[in-house]
Design an enzyme around this catalytic site. Structure first.
Site, PDB file in Angstrom:
ATOM      1  CG  ASP A  47      -2.090   0.956   1.052  1.00 12.06           C
ATOM      2  OD1 ASP A  47      -3.238   0.494   0.921  1.00 12.06           O
ATOM      3  OD2 ASP A  47      -1.848   2.188   1.048  1.00 12.06           O
ATOM      4  CB  ILE A  48       0.776   4.256  -2.155  1.00 14.44           C
ATOM      5  CG1 ILE A  48       1.841   5.186  -2.696  1.00 14.44           C
ATOM      6  CG2 ILE A  48      -0.501   5.006  -1.827  1.00 14.44           C
ATOM      7  CD1 ILE A  48       1.470   5.807  -4.044  1.00 14.44           C
TER       8      ILE A  48
ATOM      9  CG  ASN B 132     -12.377  -0.937   3.359  1.00 16.14           C
ATOM     10  OD1 ASN B 132     -12.756  -1.397   4.425  1.00 16.14           O
ATOM     11  ND2 ASN B 132     -11.210  -0.328   3.218  1.00 16.14           N
TER      12      ASN B 132
ATOM     13  CD  GLU C 287      -9.426   5.893   0.490  1.00 15.17           C
ATOM     14  OE1 GLU C 287      -8.351   5.801  -0.132  1.00 15.17           O
ATOM     15  OE2 GLU C 287      -9.499   6.179   1.701  1.00 15.17           O
ATOM     16  CB  VAL C 288      -9.104   1.794  -5.205  1.00 14.52           C
ATOM     17  CG1 VAL C 288      -8.761   1.306  -6.604  1.00 14.52           C
ATOM     18  CG2 VAL C 288      -8.099   2.850  -4.743  1.00 14.52           C
TER      19      VAL C 288
ATOM     20  CG  HIS D  27      -8.390  -3.204  -2.773  1.00 15.45           C
ATOM     21  ND1 HIS D  27      -9.324  -2.494  -3.500  1.00 15.45           N
ATOM     22  CD2 HIS D  27      -8.234  -2.524  -1.611  1.00 15.45           C
ATOM     23  CE1 HIS D  27      -9.705  -1.431  -2.807  1.00 15.45           C
ATOM     24  NE2 HIS D  27      -9.060  -1.432  -1.642  1.00 15.45           N
TER      25      HIS D  27
ATOM     26  CG  HIS E 220      -6.779  -3.012   2.832  1.00  9.81           C
ATOM     27  ND1 HIS E 220      -6.083  -1.846   2.676  1.00  9.81           N
ATOM     28  CD2 HIS E 220      -7.968  -2.822   2.208  1.00  9.81           C
ATOM     29  CE1 HIS E 220      -6.817  -0.970   1.995  1.00  9.81           C
ATOM     30  NE2 HIS E 220      -7.985  -1.547   1.697  1.00  9.81           N
TER      31      HIS E 220
HETATM   32  P1  AMP Z   1      -9.796   1.203  -0.059  1.00 11.45           P
HETATM   33  O1  AMP Z   1     -10.150   2.386   0.787  1.00 11.45           O
HETATM   34  O2  AMP Z   1     -10.125  -0.099   0.606  1.00 11.45           O
HETATM   35  O3  AMP Z   1     -10.364   1.309  -1.446  1.00 11.45           O
HETATM   36  O4  AMP Z   1      -8.222   1.194  -0.157  1.00 11.45           O
HETATM   37  C1  AMP Z   1      -7.499   1.722  -1.229  1.00 11.45           C
HETATM   38  C2  AMP Z   1      -6.054   1.664  -0.840  1.00 11.45           C
HETATM   39  O5  AMP Z   1      -5.268   1.833  -2.008  1.00 11.45           O
HETATM   40  C3  AMP Z   1      -5.618   2.761   0.147  1.00 11.45           C
HETATM   41  O6  AMP Z   1      -5.100   2.161   1.329  1.00 11.45           O
HETATM   42  C4  AMP Z   1      -4.535   3.519  -0.634  1.00 11.45           C
HETATM   43  O7  AMP Z   1      -3.479   3.957   0.212  1.00 11.45           O
HETATM   44  C5  AMP Z   1      -4.089   2.497  -1.655  1.00 11.45           C
HETATM   45  N1  AMP Z   1      -3.502   3.031  -2.883  1.00 11.45           N
HETATM   46  C6  AMP Z   1      -3.990   4.018  -3.689  1.00 11.45           C
HETATM   47  N2  AMP Z   1      -3.181   4.213  -4.743  1.00 11.45           N
HETATM   48  C7  AMP Z   1      -2.167   3.311  -4.638  1.00 11.45           C
HETATM   49  C8  AMP Z   1      -1.015   3.009  -5.423  1.00 11.45           C
HETATM   50  N3  AMP Z   1      -0.724   3.674  -6.546  1.00 11.45           N
HETATM   51  N4  AMP Z   1      -0.191   2.026  -4.999  1.00 11.45           N
HETATM   52  C9  AMP Z   1      -0.458   1.351  -3.848  1.00 11.45           C
HETATM   53  N5  AMP Z   1      -1.530   1.590  -3.076  1.00 11.45           N
HETATM   54  C10 AMP Z   1      -2.376   2.555  -3.448  1.00 11.45           C
END
Ligand code: AMP
Length: 118
Positions: free
Chosen positions: A33-34, A91, A99-100, A104, A106
């Site tokens: 995770d970034i 999530n 968010e994405v 995925h 975690h």
């Molecule tokens: P979620 O809120 O479950 O959708 O988590 C999305 C996760 O993606 C967050 O923890 C971000 O920090 C992570 N994230 C977003 N962009 C990147 C990226 N380019 N590389 C790695 N992790 C990312």
């Protein structure tokens, strides 16, 4: 939710955005995770275009589902998390805080992760 192929994980899967892989197989990849919230914070991502766990369990093949679950376990094992324990989170949607919009998991560990829900 309609799948948006411009999301950041779709771009990583296509190679449009570089991201070192900590695991790769036929069905999934894993990256760090970034914005890590724990000493180990990996993301295990299916290669297929699925928005979330609801979409995945409705449409993915058995092989994709098994493959993703095996990858989650392997990423945790490879990170040395088995002895101390860890947490796996996915999530889903607005209330889940996603968010994405590409499924995925975690994988969080390396310290006590704390309360399950704040
Ligand atoms: P979620 O809120 O479950 O959708 O988590 C999305 C996760 O993606 C967050 O923890 C971000 O920090 C992570 N994230 C977003 N962009 C990147 C990226 N380019 N590389 C790695 N992790 C990312």
């Amino acid at each position: 939710m309609t799948y948006d192929s411009n999301n950041v994980f779709a771009k990583i899967l296509r190679g449009d955005i570089p991201a070192p892989k900590i695991h790769e197989d036929e069905h999934s990849i894993a990256i760090n995770d970034i914005n890590p919230r724990a000493p180990v914070h990996a993301l295990v991502i299916p290669r297929g275009a699925y928005t979330d766990i609801a979409d995945f369990t409705a449409r993915a093949s058995d092989a994709e589902i098994v493959g993703l679950m095996r990858a989650v376990g392997k990423v945790a094992r490879d990170a040395g998390l088995d002895a101390g324990g860890y947490r796996v989170i996915t999530n889903c949607g607005t209330n889940g805080g996603q968010e994405v919009p590409h499924l995925h998991f975690h994988v969080l560990g390396g310290r006590k992760i704390g309360r399950m829900v704040e």
